[in-house]
Design a protein around this motif. Structure first.
Motif, PDB file in Angstrom:
ATOM      1  N   ASP A   1       2.170   9.310  -8.354  1.00  0.00           N
ATOM      2  CA  ASP A   1       1.349   8.372  -7.577  1.00  0.00           C
ATOM      3  C   ASP A   1       2.212   7.465  -6.704  1.00  0.00           C
ATOM      4  N   THR A   2       3.433   7.176  -7.141  1.00  0.00           N
ATOM      5  CA  THR A   2       4.349   6.377  -6.325  1.00  0.00           C
ATOM      6  C   THR A   2       4.678   7.102  -5.024  1.00  0.00           C
ATOM      7  N   ALA A   3       4.938   8.394  -5.130  1.00  0.00           N
ATOM      8  CA  ALA A   3       5.250   9.188  -3.946  1.00  0.00           C
ATOM      9  C   ALA A   3       4.032   9.320  -3.041  1.00  0.00           C
ATOM     10  N   ILE A   4       2.858   9.485  -3.619  1.00  0.00           N
ATOM     11  CA  ILE A   4       1.629   9.591  -2.823  1.00  0.00           C
ATOM     12  C   ILE A   4       1.416   8.327  -2.006  1.00  0.00           C
ATOM     13  N   ARG A   5       1.576   7.179  -2.635  1.00  0.00           N
ATOM     14  CA  ARG A   5       1.379   5.913  -1.914  1.00  0.00           C
ATOM     15  C   ARG A   5       2.368   5.784  -0.760  1.00  0.00           C
ATOM     16  N   ALA A   6       3.616   6.159  -0.992  1.00  0.00           N
ATOM     17  CA  ALA A   6       4.628   6.049   0.066  1.00  0.00           C
ATOM     18  C   ALA A   6       4.313   6.987   1.229  1.00  0.00           C
TER      19      ALA A   6
ATOM     20  N   THR B   1       1.336   5.650   3.315  1.00  0.00           N
ATOM     21  CA  THR B   1       1.496   4.355   3.989  1.00  0.00           C
ATOM     22  C   THR B   1       2.707   4.412   4.921  1.00  0.00           C
ATOM     23  N   GLU B   2       3.896   4.261   4.373  1.00  0.00           N
ATOM     24  CA  GLU B   2       5.102   4.271   5.196  1.00  0.00           C
ATOM     25  C   GLU B   2       5.256   5.593   5.941  1.00  0.00           C
ATOM     26  N   GLY B   3       4.978   6.715   5.256  1.00  0.00           N
ATOM     27  CA  GLY B   3       5.140   8.017   5.891  1.00  0.00           C
ATOM     28  C   GLY B   3       4.232   8.182   7.095  1.00  0.00           C
ATOM     29  N   ARG B   4       2.976   7.806   6.950  1.00  0.00           N
ATOM     30  CA  ARG B   4       2.040   7.931   8.064  1.00  0.00           C
ATOM     31  C   ARG B   4       2.383   6.964   9.191  1.00  0.00           C
TER      32      ARG B   4
END
Length: 203
Positions: free
Chosen positions: A16-21, A24-27
């Motif tokens: 879930d940490t990777a999904i959030r990143a 948010t930041e990735g997009r």
């Protein structure tokens, strides 16, 4: 269109940490780049796998964007990712029936083929495979991605929910068998994921 695919594996409890990143930041990093056409994030929470794909109008746009993102990628996926692979593809087929939604399902088929058979593969997918899988309930999108030089490819079929994904297994198996035989391809992998996010503009 052209696609960069990021495939990461790691601790399922930290996914879930990777999904959030990525969402948010990735997009944020992607959306302002020239030639950007959207992105998708898919996960297997049980095994700890994450597949992220960004879509680009041209090969040059994809390449230029990677210069900006390469250094940030590992940090965004930390502490989840134990392994990380990046591959580039050309999208030969993008067939969308409806917009996939979060919670839906992706079935990913990995292919190998003689690079000289690339056009045969694309034609077979359009004329043989798509007419068969269009009859499957809940199909949202079907794509064919290829790496012409290495003779490798991905078929991604996205369904509106997990029930449709499960119900489609027999029907897609039949289409896969016929398509692989006609296009002279070898199926090297079959995986299923949950749709977390996808906003690809295929028009």
């Amino acid at each position: 269109m052209f696609v960069r695919a990021i495939y990461a594996t790691g601790d399922p409890t930290k996914i879930d940490t990777a999904i959030r990143a990525m969402n948010t930041e990735g997009r944020d990093l992607l959306e302002d780049r020239p030639g950007y056409r959207g992105a998708s994030v898919f996960v297997d929470r049980t095994l700890g796998k994450l597949l992220a794909a960004s879509w680009w109008e041209t090969e040059e746009a994809r390449r230029n964007s990677d210069e900006v993102l390469r250094e940030r990628r590992a940090a965004m996926l930390d502490p989840f990712a134990g392994t990380l692979a990046v591959d580039n593809y050309e999208a030969l087929v993008f067939h969308q029936i409806q917009q996939p939604q979060p919670g839906g399902g992706l079935r990913l088929t990995r292919l190998e083929f003689d690079p000289m058979d690339t056009d045969l593969l694309a034609d077979t997918f359009r004329t043989t495979v798509i007419p068969k899988i269009e009859t499957l309930s809940g199909l949202a999108r079907a794509v064919l991605l290829v790496d012409r030089e290495r003779g490798r490819g991905l078929v991604g079929n996205t369904f509106v929910d997990q029930a449709s994904l499960a119900a489609s297994r027999a029907g897609q198996a039949a289409a896969r068998h016929e398509g692989a035989a006609k296009a002279h391809v070898t199926v090297t992998g079959l995986e299923e994921f949950e749709v977390v996010h996808t906003d690809v503009r295929g028009d």
